[in-house]
Design an enzyme around this catalytic site. Structure first.
Site, PDB file in Angstrom:
ATOM      1  N   TRP A 104      56.972  51.271  97.709  1.00 23.71           N
ATOM      2  CA  TRP A 104      58.046  51.316  98.714  1.00 23.71           C
ATOM      3  C   TRP A 104      57.634  52.051  99.972  1.00 23.71           C
ATOM      4  CZ3 TRP A 104      61.215  47.625  98.712  1.00 23.71           C
ATOM      5  CH2 TRP A 104      61.726  47.090  97.538  1.00 23.71           C
ATOM      6  N   ASP A 175      63.076  58.248 102.348  1.00 15.44           N
ATOM      7  CA  ASP A 175      63.693  57.107 101.670  1.00 15.44           C
ATOM      8  C   ASP A 175      64.128  57.596 100.296  1.00 15.44           C
ATOM      9  OD1 ASP A 175      64.357  54.902 100.216  1.00 15.44           O
ATOM     10  OD2 ASP A 175      62.485  53.815 100.540  1.00 15.44           O
ATOM     11  N   LYS A 199      70.916  51.879  93.243  1.00 13.69           N
ATOM     12  CA  LYS A 199      70.146  52.596  92.230  1.00 13.69           C
ATOM     13  C   LYS A 199      71.022  53.690  91.608  1.00 13.69           C
ATOM     14  CE  LYS A 199      66.668  50.137  93.783  1.00 13.69           C
ATOM     15  NZ  LYS A 199      65.826  50.481  94.889  1.00 13.69           N
TER      16      LYS A 199
HETATM   17  C1  LIG Z   1      64.996  49.652  95.893  1.00 17.74           C
HETATM   18  C2  LIG Z   1      64.270  50.417  96.902  1.00 17.74           C
HETATM   19  C3  LIG Z   1      64.126  49.951  98.227  1.00 17.74           C
HETATM   20  C4  LIG Z   1      64.670  48.621  98.675  1.00 17.74           C
HETATM   21  O1  LIG Z   1      66.044  48.682  98.770  1.00 17.74           O
HETATM   22  P1  LIG Z   1      66.898  47.461  99.378  1.00 17.74           P
HETATM   23  O2  LIG Z   1      68.275  48.033  99.356  1.00 17.74           O
HETATM   24  O3  LIG Z   1      66.695  46.289  98.470  1.00 17.74           O
HETATM   25  O4  LIG Z   1      66.401  47.194 100.746  1.00 17.74           O
HETATM   26  C5  LIG Z   1      63.461  50.760  99.128  1.00 17.74           C
HETATM   27  N1  LIG Z   1      62.956  51.951  98.765  1.00 17.74           N
HETATM   28  C6  LIG Z   1      63.070  52.418  97.505  1.00 17.74           C
HETATM   29  C7  LIG Z   1      62.487  53.752  97.165  1.00 17.74           C
HETATM   30  C8  LIG Z   1      63.722  51.670  96.534  1.00 17.74           C
HETATM   31  O5  LIG Z   1      63.840  52.138  95.283  1.00 17.74           O
END
Ligand SMILES: *Cc1c(COP(=O)(O)O)cnc(C)c1O
Length: 363
Positions: A104, A175, A199
């Site tokens: 990611w 993030d 999540k």
């Molecule tokens: C799932 C995830 C993403 C992507 O998220 P979206 O909402 O599908 O854009 C980005 N970064 C991390 C750390 C993730 O776990």
């Protein structure tokens, strides 16, 4: 139906109490005779829901008044673009530091290349087959970078950074998609954190941004309006129609977290849950995890069967017992058990019991 424990990495489990409440009030929310999905986002009733969700999130994370909370759309990937677009002030020649720890954080870096010259800072090392991440004091930061972007929990690799960043005069962006609300943090150590909801918060479709006020003031106007921090903020996160149901459900999750005793309590439980599973892996010669203890994710526990030929039987037998979505991401293989806040301790105990049985039978 037997209890199902869903170990999906996202969209993931939502607390059963929250689903029960949503079901109970689905068709007649707040005695309005319609569902919350069918009322205006500008109605007094919905605005109350939105305000309460923000207040509860602020209480949980102890967000100071010098930060704004924005609810928007586009997921974490939307923020991979929004961050450089908003923060670089048209200057495409600027550099930004992207700490590269896995899938990611690397995706964020690739997206940033459209808007600036990011540098990829590698902090992963492997010693005696054990993966670890360099401590923050050893990160090789560029003096003139516009900001530092990092990902405290790599959802796919199961790698975490628990240390909080402390840099003088650096803008820190995180993030937090699979990390937010899993433990208490000091918001003052950051300038902007973002997370998709699916999540550890609620349903997919809503993205949360916690941003220092003064960063909003200098955001640039080249962004599409729906990703423009200034515009979102000026319109109280309602510049375009927000995902109202996801907002409402996230609000219920925040109330549920408060009822569990807040993030200190949740953190203790998350440590207990993940310790139980890592202990099982470490005690066996049948399962393996090759991540340094200090960087093991409490949210996403990645492990392999020593004999990968047994993977499919493992997944099938687990699934038949109600232990679902344990298959690892295809780039890593093996297994991944995501233990977000909504996963009860009992779910982890069931998984550990199953792993012992499976090892005895096939080991
Ligand atoms: C799932 C995830 C993403 C992507 O998220 P979206 O909402 O599908 O854009 C980005 N970064 C991390 C750390 C993730 O776990």
């Amino acid at each position: 139906m037997n209890m199902v424990y869903n170990f999906s990495a996202g969209p993931a489990m939502i607390p059963i109490d929250v689903l029960d409440q949503a079901q109970k009030e689905l068709k007649n929310w707040n005695q309005l005779g319609s569902s919350i999905m069918e009322i205006s986002h500008r109605s007094e009733e919905f605005i109350q829901v939105a305000l309460e969700a923000e207040k509860d999130l602020r209480d949980l994370l102890k967000i100071p008044d010098s930060f704004k909370v924005l609810f928007c759309q586009g997921g974490a990937r939307g923020q991979f673009s929004a961050v450089p677009m908003n923060l670089l002030n048209h200057s495409f020649s600027k550099t930004a530091d992207y700490i590269n720890t896995g899938y990611w954080s690397n995706c964020a870096l690739i997206e940033a290349k459209k808007y600036c010259i990011p540098s990829s800072i590698h902090i992963k090392k492997t010693t005696n087959e054990i993966i670890s991440l360099l401590p923050i004091s050893q990160w090789n930061i560029n003096k003139n970078s516009a900001y530092i972007h990092y990902c405290p929990n790599e959802t796919i690799e199961g790698l975490s950074i628990y240390e909080e960043p402390s840099f003088d005069n650096k803008i820190i962006i995180g993030d937090f998609s699979s990390f937010i609300l899993s433990r208490s943090i000091n918001i003052n150590n950051y300038d902007l954190i973002y997370a998709g909801a699916q999540k550890n918060i609620g349903p997919a479709g809503i993205t949360i941004i916690i941003i220092r006020d003064k960063l909003i003031k200098c955001s640039s106007n080249i962004s599409p309006s729906i990703l423009d921090y200034q515009k979102i903020s000026q319109h109280n996160s309602m510049f375009n129609t927000p995902p109202t149901f996801a907002w409402y459900l996230s609000g219920l999750v925040f109330k549920w977290l408060k009822k569990q005793g807040g993030l200190k309590k949740i953190q203790i439980l998350n440590t207990k849950k993940s310790n139980l599973l890592y202990q099982k892996i470490d005690d066996s010669e049948f399962y393996i995890n090759r991540i340094d203890k200090k960087n093991r994710s409490q949210m996403n526990v990645v492990f392999h069967l020593i004999n990968p030929k047994l993977n499919n039987i493992f997944l099938k037998e687990a699934h038949d017992l109600g232990l679902t979505s344990l298959k690892g991401h295809c780039i890593i293989g093996g297994m991944r058990a995501s233990l977000y806040n909504a996963m009860p301790l009992e779910g982890v105990k069931s998984l550990v019991r199953f792993m012992s049985y499976f090892e005895n039978r096939y080991g």
